[in-house]
Structure formats: C-alpha cells, structure tokens
Scaffold this motif. Sequence first.
Motif, PDB file in Angstrom:
ATOM      1  N   HIS A   6      12.776  -5.825   2.960  1.00 52.20           N
ATOM      2  CA  HIS A   6      12.849  -5.027   4.133  1.00 52.20           C
ATOM      3  C   HIS A   6      12.829  -3.574   4.117  1.00 52.20           C
ATOM      4  O   HIS A   6      13.379  -3.049   3.124  1.00 52.20           O
ATOM      5  CB  HIS A   6      14.400  -5.462   4.553  1.00 52.20           C
ATOM      6  N   TRP A   7      12.181  -3.000   4.952  1.00 49.64           N
ATOM      7  CA  TRP A   7      11.821  -1.370   5.058  1.00 49.64           C
ATOM      8  C   TRP A   7      12.236  -0.674   5.935  1.00 49.64           C
ATOM      9  O   TRP A   7      12.358  -1.037   7.139  1.00 49.64           O
ATOM     10  CB  TRP A   7      10.195  -1.493   4.737  1.00 49.64           C
ATOM     11  N   THR A   8      12.717   0.707   5.580  1.00 49.42           N
ATOM     12  CA  THR A   8      13.065   1.723   6.416  1.00 49.42           C
ATOM     13  C   THR A   8      11.930   2.859   6.288  1.00 49.42           C
ATOM     14  O   THR A   8      11.659   3.549   5.238  1.00 49.42           O
ATOM     15  CB  THR A   8      14.431   2.353   6.243  1.00 49.42           C
ATOM     16  N   PRO A   9      11.184   3.125   7.353  1.00 49.72           N
ATOM     17  CA  PRO A   9       9.963   4.209   7.201  1.00 49.72           C
ATOM     18  C   PRO A   9      10.583   5.152   7.269  1.00 49.72           C
ATOM     19  O   PRO A   9      11.570   5.718   7.990  1.00 49.72           O
ATOM     20  CB  PRO A   9       9.023   3.750   8.284  1.00 49.72           C
ATOM     21  N   LEU A  10       9.978   6.225   6.292  1.00 50.86           N
ATOM     22  CA  LEU A  10      10.501   7.847   6.642  1.00 50.86           C
ATOM     23  C   LEU A  10       9.038   8.664   6.891  1.00 50.86           C
ATOM     24  O   LEU A  10       8.371   9.097   6.140  1.00 50.86           O
ATOM     25  CB  LEU A  10      10.872   8.263   5.150  1.00 50.86           C
ATOM     26  N   GLU A  11       9.028   8.829   8.191  1.00 56.18           N
ATOM     27  CA  GLU A  11       7.808   9.394   8.860  1.00 56.18           C
ATOM     28  C   GLU A  11       8.391  10.706   9.247  1.00 56.18           C
ATOM     29  O   GLU A  11       8.065  11.034  10.292  1.00 56.18           O
ATOM     30  CB  GLU A  11       7.267   8.457   9.823  1.00 56.18           C
TER      31      GLU A  11
ATOM     32  N   ARG B  69       0.810  -1.118   0.071  1.00 56.47           N
ATOM     33  CA  ARG B  69      -0.011   0.083   0.166  1.00 56.47           C
ATOM     34  C   ARG B  69       0.799   1.320   0.008  1.00 56.47           C
ATOM     35  O   ARG B  69       1.961   1.144   0.741  1.00 56.47           O
ATOM     36  CB  ARG B  69      -0.859   0.023   1.279  1.00 56.47           C
ATOM     37  N   THR B  70       0.531   2.240  -0.838  1.00 54.88           N
ATOM     38  CA  THR B  70       1.164   3.412  -0.822  1.00 54.88           C
ATOM     39  C   THR B  70       0.408   4.798  -0.799  1.00 54.88           C
ATOM     40  O   THR B  70      -1.191   4.355  -0.729  1.00 54.88           O
ATOM     41  CB  THR B  70       1.945   3.724  -2.285  1.00 54.88           C
TER      42      THR B  70
ATOM     43  N   ALA C  72      18.433  -2.068   6.415  1.00 53.50           N
ATOM     44  CA  ALA C  72      17.082  -1.246   6.715  1.00 53.50           C
ATOM     45  C   ALA C  72      16.998  -0.763   8.051  1.00 53.50           C
ATOM     46  O   ALA C  72      16.712   0.408   8.213  1.00 53.50           O
ATOM     47  CB  ALA C  72      15.809  -2.050   6.460  1.00 53.50           C
ATOM     48  N   PHE C  73      17.389  -1.570   9.203  1.00 52.30           N
ATOM     49  CA  PHE C  73      17.701  -0.899  10.535  1.00 52.30           C
ATOM     50  C   PHE C  73      18.715   0.281  10.561  1.00 52.30           C
ATOM     51  O   PHE C  73      18.426   1.199  11.426  1.00 52.30           O
ATOM     52  CB  PHE C  73      17.717  -2.097  11.393  1.00 52.30           C
ATOM     53  N   LEU C  74      19.786  -0.083  10.037  1.00 48.94           N
ATOM     54  CA  LEU C  74      20.894   0.689  10.130  1.00 48.94           C
ATOM     55  C   LEU C  74      20.510   2.226   9.592  1.00 48.94           C
ATOM     56  O   LEU C  74      20.718   3.291  10.161  1.00 48.94           O
ATOM     57  CB  LEU C  74      21.981   0.338   9.314  1.00 48.94           C
ATOM     58  N   LYS C  75      19.763   2.222   8.315  1.00 47.34           N
ATOM     59  CA  LYS C  75      19.227   3.339   7.810  1.00 47.34           C
ATOM     60  C   LYS C  75      18.192   4.030   8.646  1.00 47.34           C
ATOM     61  O   LYS C  75      18.187   5.502   9.120  1.00 47.34           O
ATOM     62  CB  LYS C  75      18.527   3.152   6.480  1.00 47.34           C
ATOM     63  N   GLU C  76      17.537   3.309   9.464  1.00 46.33           N
ATOM     64  CA  GLU C  76      16.407   3.994  10.367  1.00 46.33           C
ATOM     65  C   GLU C  76      17.311   4.584  11.636  1.00 46.33           C
ATOM     66  O   GLU C  76      17.004   5.647  12.200  1.00 46.33           O
ATOM     67  CB  GLU C  76      15.410   2.748  10.931  1.00 46.33           C
ATOM     68  N   CYS C  77      18.520   4.030  11.860  1.00 49.57           N
ATOM     69  CA  CYS C  77      19.300   4.550  13.224  1.00 49.57           C
ATOM     70  C   CYS C  77      19.899   6.040  12.585  1.00 49.57           C
ATOM     71  O   CYS C  77      19.920   6.919  13.224  1.00 49.57           O
ATOM     72  CB  CYS C  77      20.411   3.472  13.413  1.00 49.57           C
ATOM     73  N   ILE C  78      20.243   6.101  11.252  1.00 52.39           N
ATOM     74  CA  ILE C  78      20.772   6.991  10.658  1.00 52.39           C
ATOM     75  C   ILE C  78      19.783   8.234  10.841  1.00 52.39           C
ATOM     76  O   ILE C  78      19.994   9.462  11.013  1.00 52.39           O
ATOM     77  CB  ILE C  78      21.336   6.813   9.128  1.00 52.39           C
ATOM     78  N   VAL C  79      18.706   7.954  10.046  1.00 52.34           N
ATOM     79  CA  VAL C  79      17.571   8.969  10.117  1.00 52.34           C
ATOM     80  C   VAL C  79      17.222   9.413  11.429  1.00 52.34           C
ATOM     81  O   VAL C  79      16.978  10.624  11.625  1.00 52.34           O
ATOM     82  CB  VAL C  79      16.234   8.390   9.341  1.00 52.34           C
ATOM     83  N   ALA C  80      17.384   8.683  12.497  1.00 53.72           N
ATOM     84  CA  ALA C  80      16.984   9.111  13.783  1.00 53.72           C
ATOM     85  C   ALA C  80      18.122  10.257  14.211  1.00 53.72           C
ATOM     86  O   ALA C  80      17.629  10.963  15.192  1.00 53.72           O
ATOM     87  CB  ALA C  80      16.728   7.936  14.892  1.00 53.72           C
ATOM     88  N   GLN C  81      19.278  10.213  13.692  1.00 48.66           N
ATOM     89  CA  GLN C  81      20.350  11.174  14.169  1.00 48.66           C
ATOM     90  C   GLN C  81      20.405  12.272  13.264  1.00 48.66           C
ATOM     91  O   GLN C  81      21.575  13.136  13.627  1.00 48.66           O
ATOM     92  CB  GLN C  81      21.544  10.280  14.364  1.00 48.66           C
ATOM     93  N   ALA C  82      19.768  12.459  12.406  1.00 50.12           N
ATOM     94  CA  ALA C  82      20.112  13.623  11.387  1.00 50.12           C
ATOM     95  C   ALA C  82      19.162  14.660  11.495  1.00 50.12           C
ATOM     96  O   ALA C  82      17.933  14.252  11.602  1.00 50.12           O
ATOM     97  CB  ALA C  82      19.885  12.875   9.837  1.00 50.12           C
TER      98      ALA C  82
ATOM     99  N   ALA D 209       6.554   5.929  -2.091  1.00 52.36           N
ATOM    100  CA  ALA D 209       5.821   6.796  -1.583  1.00 52.36           C
ATOM    101  C   ALA D 209       4.937   6.319  -0.575  1.00 52.36           C
ATOM    102  O   ALA D 209       4.180   5.419  -0.889  1.00 52.36           O
ATOM    103  CB  ALA D 209       5.045   7.522  -2.501  1.00 52.36           C
ATOM    104  N   GLY D 210       5.066   6.974   0.715  1.00 54.85           N
ATOM    105  CA  GLY D 210       4.230   6.440   1.715  1.00 54.85           C
ATOM    106  C   GLY D 210       4.633   5.104   2.550  1.00 54.85           C
ATOM    107  O   GLY D 210       3.987   4.819   3.374  1.00 54.85           O
ATOM    108  N   ARG D 211       5.648   4.576   2.035  1.00 50.16           N
ATOM    109  CA  ARG D 211       6.338   3.224   2.719  1.00 50.16           C
ATOM    110  C   ARG D 211       7.771   3.460   3.145  1.00 50.16           C
ATOM    111  O   ARG D 211       8.119   3.094   4.131  1.00 50.16           O
ATOM    112  CB  ARG D 211       6.162   2.369   1.478  1.00 50.16           C
ATOM    113  N   GLY D 212       8.388   3.929   2.213  1.00 47.73           N
ATOM    114  CA  GLY D 212       9.859   4.196   2.559  1.00 47.73           C
ATOM    115  C   GLY D 212      10.913   3.777   1.607  1.00 47.73           C
ATOM    116  O   GLY D 212      10.530   3.494   0.703  1.00 47.73           O
ATOM    117  N   LEU D 213      11.938   3.135   2.297  1.00 49.57           N
ATOM    118  CA  LEU D 213      13.207   2.790   1.728  1.00 49.57           C
ATOM    119  C   LEU D 213      13.221   1.174   1.685  1.00 49.57           C
ATOM    120  O   LEU D 213      12.957   0.826   2.762  1.00 49.57           O
ATOM    121  CB  LEU D 213      14.381   3.293   2.090  1.00 49.57           C
TER     122      LEU D 213
END
Length: 257
Positions: free
Chosen positions: A217-222, A50-51, A188-198, A176-180
């Motif tokens: 495997h997904w990294t959400p961008l919320e 779903r997007t 995927a989880f490492l990217k989530e960690c990066i996003v949290a620190q930026a 769109a609406g889902r992430g990477l």
Amino acid sequence: MKVEKRREAMLQAVLSGMNDVAALCEHFGMSEATVRRDLRALADERRIVRTYGGAASVGVHEPEESLDTRRESFREQKEAIARAAARHVQDGDTLFLDGGTTTAALARCLAGRKDIQVITNNLLAVGALASADVRVTLIGGDVRPSSMSTLGPIAQVALSRLTFDKAFLGADGVVAGRGLCEATAEQAFLKECIVAQAASVFVLVTSDKLERASQQHWTPLEREWRLITDSFADDAAIERFRQRGSVNVERAEMDAR
C-alpha cells in the motif's frame, strides 16, 4: 534472446540490486527504450516497482515487527534523525507527528518546548509531550496496537478540519518516484490526508527503509518534501532521491546534538 527470457533475466538483475536503467542497458547490451519497455511490462505484472530512473523489487508482504522490537531496533539512528528533525521546528509552528517510533523520538526532543502546538495520531508521542506541558491535539479514531497510533474514518475527518506548518511522517519503506509504503490501505490513505494538510512535509526513516518496497500500500509524494535519514544511507540510494528534484535529502550524523 526471446522476450520472456530477457525479461526474466532483467527481473533477476533488479532483484539482485541492479536498479538503474543505465546499468541495465550496459549489462544487457540493450537500448534504453528496450530496457524501459521491459521494466514497464514487469511493473504491469506487479513483479517490480518502477522508480525514477530504474526499478525496485516489490518483495513479499513482510510481517510487521512487534512494537517492542521497533522500539529497540536502530535506536541510535532514530535518535539522530529525531534531533535533526527537531532543528527544523521553529517558534510558533503547528506540527503533525505521524505514528511510529522515530516520530516518537522526535516528540521526546520537543518536550519542554512551550512555543509550539503538536497534532498527532501517535499515542507514544502524547505522554512525552503532554507531561512536558506542550500543547497537544490527539486525533481520534481506531487504535492500531502494533504501532500505538490511531487511524480510520474518524481520524480522516478530523484531519480534514486541520492544517499544520510541518508534518513529520514515518513509513515502512520509501522509494524514489513512488512514495511511502505501508502495511495497510488505511495507513497509506491517512498519510495522504496528512500530506494534503501540511505546508511542509518531512519523512523520517532509517537507512534500511530506503528503496524498500516491503508492503503493498502506497502514499504518493507528488510535491516538494524533505527526507531525513541516518548517516549509514547508501550513496547510490541517496542520489536516486536527489535526482527527483523535488526531494531534499538530509543525513543525520550519529553524534549530532
């Protein structure tokens, strides 16, 4: 039409590229509520993703390209994206460069800058930056040969101790609406960690990766973020990202300098 047959027909429509709820409503002559209900059911069965405003095909788990193939594919587009991304870097910035060949192209654009600090898990970027006397901090961890980047628990712990002004991420696909999407849960989880620190997040992908759900495997961008892609990006795909409201989209012209 029975529910099962109707949903099978809708699945085939989505797989053929009909991704918008409005288009599906018109095609099947159904209400928006019915279409959305069917799309949710197909997503629950993991047959689609779903997007925002529609759906995308999940696709099979595609084998990863070799590093040599990645270096050669879409080279001009990656260079254009890298030049566009480099224009967002300001004096005094602390940056994070993710793994991948597009972010490695950005590293080459930043070579020679004396007024920035770069934190990275991208071994391809280190040589270009360190040899040009750019301040570089390499995140440790397990080396992933197919991307020449580091990841895993050690990398995650290191990231938890750092913050940066701008993070530049790559991806196997972005929806769109889902992430990477990525090939492994660790990526995927490492990217989530990066996003949290930026403070600011930039996603650098060639246009073939837009609305591509090629991995599981997904990294959400919320949060707010900027998508930088090439000038060949499809207008409809770009519009789906812009409709999110939280995504700024930038097309990099091939002849940009």
